[in-house]
Scaffold this motif. Structure first.
Motif, mmCIF file in Angstrom:
data_model
loop_
_atom_site.group_PDB
_atom_site.id
_atom_site.type_symbol
_atom_site.label_atom_id
_atom_site.label_comp_id
_atom_site.label_asym_id
_atom_site.label_seq_id
_atom_site.Cartn_x
_atom_site.Cartn_y
_atom_site.Cartn_z
ATOM 1 N N SER A 8 8.199 4.352 -1.301
ATOM 2 C CA SER A 8 7.561 3.340 -2.134
ATOM 3 C C SER A 8 6.351 3.600 -2.469
ATOM 4 C CB SER A 8 7.683 2.021 -1.369
ATOM 5 O OG SER A 8 7.410 0.779 -2.368
ATOM 6 N N VAL A 9 5.793 3.198 -3.495
ATOM 7 C CA VAL A 9 4.314 3.598 -4.173
ATOM 8 C C VAL A 9 3.768 2.097 -3.946
ATOM 9 C CG1 VAL A 9 2.975 4.167 -6.039
ATOM 10 C CG2 VAL A 9 5.208 5.226 -5.737
ATOM 11 N N ILE A 10 2.602 2.159 -2.971
ATOM 12 C CA ILE A 10 1.909 1.013 -2.867
ATOM 13 C C ILE A 10 0.406 1.172 -2.821
ATOM 14 C CG2 ILE A 10 4.047 0.125 -1.314
ATOM 15 C CD1 ILE A 10 2.289 0.748 1.132
ATOM 16 N N LEU B 45 -3.197 2.251 -1.807
ATOM 17 C CA LEU B 45 -3.732 3.130 -0.685
ATOM 18 C C LEU B 45 -4.126 2.370 0.339
ATOM 19 C CD1 LEU B 45 -4.345 5.850 0.143
ATOM 20 C CD2 LEU B 45 -6.362 5.936 -0.988
ATOM 21 N N LYS B 46 -5.047 1.360 0.100
ATOM 22 C CA LYS B 46 -5.549 0.507 1.324
ATOM 23 C C LYS B 46 -4.528 -0.079 2.303
ATOM 24 C CE LYS B 46 -9.623 -2.015 2.253
ATOM 25 N NZ LYS B 46 -10.963 -1.060 1.785
ATOM 26 N N GLU B 47 -3.624 -0.534 1.420
ATOM 27 C CA GLU B 47 -2.255 -1.158 2.220
ATOM 28 C C GLU B 47 -1.405 -0.121 2.928
ATOM 29 O OE1 GLU B 47 0.105 -3.913 -0.092
ATOM 30 O OE2 GLU B 47 -1.896 -4.904 -0.995
ATOM 31 N N ALA B 48 -1.400 0.889 2.485
ATOM 32 C CA ALA B 48 -0.642 2.072 3.018
ATOM 33 C C ALA B 48 -1.389 2.486 4.538
ATOM 34 C CB ALA B 48 -0.451 3.359 2.131
ATOM 35 N N GLN B 49 -2.694 2.666 4.144
ATOM 36 C CA GLN B 49 -3.503 3.032 5.412
ATOM 37 C C GLN B 49 -3.602 2.051 6.481
ATOM 38 O OE1 GLN B 49 -7.083 3.721 2.827
ATOM 39 N NE2 GLN B 49 -6.846 5.814 3.040
ATOM 40 N N ALA B 50 -3.085 0.678 6.392
ATOM 41 C CA ALA B 50 -3.059 -0.130 7.277
ATOM 42 C C ALA B 50 -1.957 -0.007 8.344
ATOM 43 C CB ALA B 50 -3.205 -1.392 6.482
ATOM 44 N N ILE B 51 -0.858 0.573 7.811
ATOM 45 C CA ILE B 51 0.373 0.508 8.633
ATOM 46 C C ILE B 51 0.063 1.460 9.806
ATOM 47 C CG2 ILE B 51 2.897 1.627 8.580
ATOM 48 C CD1 ILE B 51 2.938 1.092 5.590
ATOM 49 N N SER B 52 0.216 0.937 10.899
ATOM 50 C CA SER B 52 -0.171 1.333 12.333
ATOM 51 C C SER B 52 0.540 2.856 12.632
ATOM 52 C CB SER B 52 0.116 0.371 13.610
ATOM 53 O OG SER B 52 1.646 0.121 13.446
ATOM 54 N N SER B 53 1.482 3.123 12.154
ATOM 55 C CA SER B 53 2.042 4.374 12.684
ATOM 56 C C SER B 53 1.790 5.529 11.341
ATOM 57 C CB SER B 53 3.370 4.153 12.972
ATOM 58 O OG SER B 53 4.225 3.855 11.979
ATOM 59 N N LEU B 54 1.240 5.216 10.480
ATOM 60 C CA LEU B 54 1.073 6.174 9.231
ATOM 61 C C LEU B 54 0.491 7.370 9.637
ATOM 62 C CD1 LEU B 54 1.021 6.278 6.205
ATOM 63 C CD2 LEU B 54 -1.313 5.917 6.189
ATOM 64 N N ARG B 55 0.861 8.481 9.051
ATOM 65 C CA ARG B 55 0.531 9.866 9.333
ATOM 66 C C ARG B 55 -0.049 10.548 7.888
ATOM 67 N NH1 ARG B 55 5.421 10.400 12.136
ATOM 68 N NH2 ARG B 55 5.041 10.068 14.499
ATOM 69 N N ALA B 56 -1.323 10.958 8.029
ATOM 70 C CA ALA B 56 -1.840 11.717 6.826
ATOM 71 C C ALA B 56 -2.598 12.727 7.433
ATOM 72 C CB ALA B 56 -2.695 10.462 5.947
ATOM 73 N N VAL B 57 -2.825 13.720 6.270
ATOM 74 C CA VAL B 57 -3.623 14.941 6.406
ATOM 75 C C VAL B 57 -5.240 14.528 6.390
ATOM 76 C CG1 VAL B 57 -4.045 17.162 5.423
ATOM 77 C CG2 VAL B 57 -1.684 16.176 5.473
ATOM 78 N N PHE B 58 -5.741 14.789 7.323
ATOM 79 C CA PHE B 58 -7.484 14.545 7.211
ATOM 80 C C PHE B 58 -7.971 15.236 6.462
ATOM 81 C CE2 PHE B 58 -5.791 13.083 11.629
ATOM 82 C CZ PHE B 58 -6.297 11.871 11.702
ATOM 83 N N LEU C 153 8.293 -1.391 2.093
ATOM 84 C CA LEU C 153 7.875 -2.789 2.096
ATOM 85 C C LEU C 153 7.935 -3.662 3.101
ATOM 86 C CD1 LEU C 153 9.412 -3.131 -1.560
ATOM 87 C CD2 LEU C 153 7.254 -2.300 -1.042
ATOM 88 N N GLU C 154 8.737 -3.338 4.428
ATOM 89 C CA GLU C 154 8.735 -4.262 5.477
ATOM 90 C C GLU C 154 7.449 -3.857 6.373
ATOM 91 O OE1 GLU C 154 12.315 -3.681 7.580
ATOM 92 O OE2 GLU C 154 13.534 -4.404 5.932
ATOM 93 N N MET C 155 7.124 -2.281 6.348
ATOM 94 C CA MET C 155 5.992 -1.987 6.898
ATOM 95 C C MET C 155 4.630 -2.443 6.143
ATOM 96 S SD MET C 155 6.746 1.889 7.582
ATOM 97 C CE MET C 155 7.704 2.280 9.195
ATOM 98 N N GLN C 156 4.778 -2.519 5.083
ATOM 99 C CA GLN C 156 3.718 -3.108 4.151
ATOM 100 C C GLN C 156 3.182 -4.561 4.558
ATOM 101 O OE1 GLN C 156 4.023 -2.829 0.093
ATOM 102 N NE2 GLN C 156 2.148 -3.246 -0.646
ATOM 103 N N ALA C 157 4.482 -5.391 4.611
ATOM 104 C CA ALA C 157 4.458 -6.701 4.813
ATOM 105 C C ALA C 157 3.747 -7.135 6.243
ATOM 106 C CB ALA C 157 5.844 -7.344 4.719
ATOM 107 N N ALA C 158 4.212 -6.158 7.389
ATOM 108 C CA ALA C 158 3.779 -6.444 8.486
ATOM 109 C C ALA C 158 3.000 -4.981 9.333
ATOM 110 C CB ALA C 158 4.816 -6.651 9.352
#
Length: 86
Positions: A13-15, A17-30, A48-53
């Motif tokens: 899903s395209v969401i 950036l700030k909301e994506a970064q809030a997902i607790s288990s998110l992995r990204a390249v530093f 979208l479920e991760m985005q909601a909670a």
């Protein structure tokens, strides 16, 4: 191996950036610059479920990444493989 054999769905899903970064288990390249909005790829859970909670502890059991470049619809399509280096 069990994850692949279970054919877990891959969701994208395209969401914002700030909301994506809030997902607790998110992995990204530093150090990587990501667009806003950003593509999020998740194995086993709906983005979208991760985005909601975003802070729900259950997300720790799933793989979720920014723009992971994943091009499969479920984990069975990956077949067997070996990771030789990180």
């Amino acid at each position: 191996r069990a994850v692949i054999e279970n054919a877990m769905p891959v969701d994208t899903s395209v969401i914002p950036l700030k909301e994506a970064q809030a997902i607790s288990s998110l992995r990204a390249v530093f150090g990587e610059a990501y667009p806003d909005p950003v593509r999020v790829v998740s194995v086993g859970a709906k983005v979208l479920e991760m985005q909601a909670a975003p802070t729900d502890g259950k997300w720790g059991g799933f793989s979720v990444e920014l723009c992971g470049g994943t091009h499969i619809m479920n984990t069975a399509e990956a077949e067997s493989f070996v990771i030789t280096e990180e």
